[in-house]
Design a protein around this motif. Structure first.
Motif, PDB file in Angstrom:
ATOM      1  N   GLY A  18       0.763  -1.238   0.000  1.00 52.36           N
ATOM      2  CA  GLY A  18       0.000   0.000   0.000  1.00 52.36           C
ATOM      3  C   GLY A  18       0.797   1.292   0.000  1.00 52.36           C
ATOM      4  N   LEU A  19       2.090   1.242   0.309  1.00 53.85           N
ATOM      5  CA  LEU A  19       2.877   2.466   0.172  1.00 53.85           C
ATOM      6  C   LEU A  19       2.982   2.798  -1.310  1.00 53.85           C
ATOM      7  CD1 LEU A  19       5.904   2.052   2.640  1.00 53.85           C
ATOM      8  CD2 LEU A  19       3.877   3.488   2.925  1.00 53.85           C
ATOM      9  N   LEU A  20       3.202   4.051  -1.616  1.00 53.06           N
ATOM     10  CA  LEU A  20       3.400   4.460  -3.002  1.00 53.06           C
ATOM     11  C   LEU A  20       4.869   4.307  -3.376  1.00 53.06           C
ATOM     12  CD1 LEU A  20       1.053   7.579  -3.022  1.00 53.06           C
ATOM     13  CD2 LEU A  20       0.550   5.255  -3.801  1.00 53.06           C
ATOM     14  N   CYS A  21       5.175   4.536  -4.645  1.00 52.87           N
ATOM     15  CA  CYS A  21       6.495   4.234  -5.208  1.00 52.87           C
ATOM     16  C   CYS A  21       7.658   4.893  -4.454  1.00 52.87           C
ATOM     17  CB  CYS A  21       6.526   4.582  -6.694  1.00 52.87           C
ATOM     18  SG  CYS A  21       5.828   6.204  -7.093  1.00 52.87           S
ATOM     19  N   ALA A  22       7.681   6.208  -4.376  1.00 53.09           N
ATOM     20  CA  ALA A  22       8.791   6.895  -3.718  1.00 53.09           C
ATOM     21  C   ALA A  22       8.856   6.533  -2.241  1.00 53.09           C
ATOM     22  CB  ALA A  22       8.661   8.410  -3.896  1.00 53.09           C
ATOM     23  N   GLU A  23       7.689   6.423  -1.597  1.00 55.29           N
ATOM     24  CA  GLU A  23       7.638   6.043  -0.187  1.00 55.29           C
ATOM     25  C   GLU A  23       8.272   4.666   0.022  1.00 55.29           C
ATOM     26  OE1 GLU A  23       3.334   8.197   0.808  1.00 55.29           O
ATOM     27  OE2 GLU A  23       3.404   6.081   0.235  1.00 55.29           O
ATOM     28  N   SER A  24       7.957   3.744  -0.862  1.00 52.49           N
ATOM     29  CA  SER A  24       8.449   2.368  -0.747  1.00 52.49           C
ATOM     30  C   SER A  24       9.962   2.288  -0.880  1.00 52.49           C
ATOM     31  CB  SER A  24       7.797   1.497  -1.821  1.00 52.49           C
ATOM     32  OG  SER A  24       6.409   1.451  -1.657  1.00 52.49           O
ATOM     33  N   VAL A  25      10.496   2.988  -1.872  1.00 51.85           N
ATOM     34  CA  VAL A  25      11.946   2.930  -2.126  1.00 51.85           C
ATOM     35  C   VAL A  25      12.716   3.594  -1.001  1.00 51.85           C
ATOM     36  CG1 VAL A  25      13.812   3.603  -3.683  1.00 51.85           C
ATOM     37  CG2 VAL A  25      11.654   2.767  -4.629  1.00 51.85           C
ATOM     38  N   VAL A  26      12.333   4.804  -0.624  1.00 54.43           N
ATOM     39  CA  VAL A  26      13.092   5.493   0.413  1.00 54.43           C
ATOM     40  C   VAL A  26      12.939   4.788   1.766  1.00 54.43           C
ATOM     41  CG1 VAL A  26      11.431   7.260   1.177  1.00 54.43           C
ATOM     42  CG2 VAL A  26      13.875   7.786   1.143  1.00 54.43           C
ATOM     43  N   SER A  27      11.803   4.155   2.004  1.00 59.39           N
ATOM     44  CA  SER A  27      11.637   3.385   3.244  1.00 59.39           C
ATOM     45  C   SER A  27      12.601   2.204   3.289  1.00 59.39           C
ATOM     46  CB  SER A  27      10.202   2.878   3.374  1.00 59.39           C
ATOM     47  OG  SER A  27       9.325   3.939   3.600  1.00 59.39           O
ATOM     48  N   ALA A  28      12.713   1.497   2.179  1.00 63.39           N
ATOM     49  CA  ALA A  28      13.635   0.352   2.128  1.00 63.39           C
ATOM     50  C   ALA A  28      15.082   0.806   2.314  1.00 63.39           C
ATOM     51  CB  ALA A  28      13.474  -0.394   0.805  1.00 63.39           C
ATOM     52  N   SER A  62      12.769   8.907  -7.820  1.00 68.77           N
ATOM     53  CA  SER A  62      12.903  10.006  -6.851  1.00 68.77           C
ATOM     54  C   SER A  62      13.171   9.467  -5.448  1.00 68.77           C
ATOM     55  CB  SER A  62      11.635  10.855  -6.841  1.00 68.77           C
ATOM     56  OG  SER A  62      11.455  11.521  -8.069  1.00 68.77           O
ATOM     57  N   GLY A  63      12.473   8.401  -5.075  1.00 69.97           N
ATOM     58  CA  GLY A  63      12.711   7.793  -3.769  1.00 69.97           C
ATOM     59  C   GLY A  63      14.124   7.265  -3.647  1.00 69.97           C
ATOM     60  N   VAL A  65      16.747   8.487  -5.246  1.00 68.75           N
ATOM     61  CA  VAL A  65      17.618   9.669  -5.112  1.00 68.75           C
ATOM     62  C   VAL A  65      17.590  10.155  -3.660  1.00 68.75           C
ATOM     63  CG1 VAL A  65      17.968  12.084  -5.785  1.00 68.75           C
ATOM     64  CG2 VAL A  65      17.417  10.375  -7.529  1.00 68.75           C
ATOM     65  N   MET A  66      16.395  10.197  -3.065  1.00 68.93           N
ATOM     66  CA  MET A  66      16.308  10.601  -1.654  1.00 68.93           C
ATOM     67  C   MET A  66      17.080   9.628  -0.760  1.00 68.93           C
ATOM     68  SD  MET A  66      12.503  12.128  -1.059  1.00 68.93           S
ATOM     69  CE  MET A  66      11.618  10.906  -2.025  1.00 68.93           C
ATOM     70  N   GLY A  67      17.006   8.341  -1.080  1.00 70.17           N
ATOM     71  CA  GLY A  67      17.736   7.347  -0.304  1.00 70.17           C
ATOM     72  C   GLY A  67      19.240   7.513  -0.421  1.00 70.17           C
ATOM     73  N   ILE A  68      19.703   7.775  -1.635  1.00 70.85           N
ATOM     74  CA  ILE A  68      21.141   8.018  -1.832  1.00 70.85           C
ATOM     75  C   ILE A  68      21.570   9.251  -1.047  1.00 70.85           C
ATOM     76  CG2 ILE A  68      22.798   8.862  -3.558  1.00 70.85           C
ATOM     77  CD1 ILE A  68      21.688   6.693  -5.452  1.00 70.85           C
ATOM     78  N   SER A  69      20.765  10.299  -1.101  1.00 72.26           N
ATOM     79  CA  SER A  69      21.094  11.522  -0.363  1.00 72.26           C
ATOM     80  C   SER A  69      21.052  11.293   1.141  1.00 72.26           C
ATOM     81  CB  SER A  69      20.131  12.645  -0.745  1.00 72.26           C
ATOM     82  OG  SER A  69      20.317  13.001  -2.094  1.00 72.26           O
ATOM     83  N   LEU A  70      20.136  10.458   1.601  1.00 69.30           N
ATOM     84  CA  LEU A  70      20.046  10.132   3.016  1.00 69.30           C
ATOM     85  C   LEU A  70      21.361   9.531   3.509  1.00 69.30           C
ATOM     86  CD1 LEU A  70      18.161   9.789   5.532  1.00 69.30           C
ATOM     87  CD2 LEU A  70      17.673   7.506   4.647  1.00 69.30           C
ATOM     88  N   VAL A  71      21.955   8.702   2.675  1.00 73.22           N
ATOM     89  CA  VAL A  71      23.185   8.014   3.065  1.00 73.22           C
ATOM     90  C   VAL A  71      24.434   8.848   2.760  1.00 73.22           C
ATOM     91  CG1 VAL A  71      24.572   5.930   2.724  1.00 73.22           C
ATOM     92  CG2 VAL A  71      22.074   5.772   2.721  1.00 73.22           C
ATOM     93  N   LEU A  72      24.479   9.471   1.591  1.00 64.08           N
ATOM     94  CA  LEU A  72      25.707  10.130   1.141  1.00 64.08           C
ATOM     95  C   LEU A  72      25.655  11.661   1.187  1.00 64.08           C
ATOM     96  CD1 LEU A  72      26.470   7.966  -2.036  1.00 64.08           C
ATOM     97  CD2 LEU A  72      27.419   7.699   0.269  1.00 64.08           C
TER      98      LEU A  72
END
Length: 149
Positions: A18-28, A62-63, A65-72
């Motif tokens: 039920g999460l949407l695309c960007a939400e799902s990727v950045v959550s993982a 986009s998710g 990219v946010m995940g990469i930015s979260l880490v790096l």
């Protein structure tokens, strides 16, 4: 199981639940990094569906990219952006190479910001495509992040 595959599958499972695309990727990716995935998911909502159904970049991308930015991403003004930018450029290049586009409407072949586009999306079961984009975006991002760890 390779880490990138594990977190790609986790992103896909989030999407299927039920999460949407960007939400799902950045959550993982947040989970991969040991960061609060609920806050990360909340930040991502406006990026879903091609930036809120405006024909923008794919939300899964986009998710990621946010995940990469979260880490790096930078922690201070004196930090360089080069590592984050290089990782993001690699992500976009690999995603585009895999799927032939990076924008939501080009990937789906319709504008989901319109009634006609949403009807096309539903009638052609394009949600399954989005599930695939979600899995692959997270997988690519984690592959890139594991090289930069």
């Amino acid at each position: 199981m390779e880490e990138s595959v594990k977190f790609g599958r986790l992103a896909e499972a989030h999407f299927e639940s039920g999460l949407l695309c960007a939400e799902s990727v950045v959550s993982a990716i947040a989970e991969y990094q040991g960061v609060d995935e609920h806050l990360a998911s909340k930040m991502a909502t406006g990026f879903c569906s091609g930036m809120a159904r405006t024909c923008g970049p794919c939300g899964a991308l986009s998710g990621a990219v946010m995940g990469i930015s979260l880490v790096l991403g930078r922690e201070s003004l004196s930090d360089t952006v080069s590592t984050t930018y290089e990782a993001t450029q690699e992500l976009v290049e690999k995603f585009e190479s895999e799927f032939g586009a990076k924008d939501c409407h080009k990937l789906l072949g319709c504008d989901i910001g319109t009634e006609e586009g949403m009807e096309y999306f539903r009638s052609h079961n394009l949600r399954s495509n989005c599930s695939n984009y979600t899995r692959k975006a997270a997988q690519i991002a984690v592959q890139i992040l594991s090289k930069n760890a």
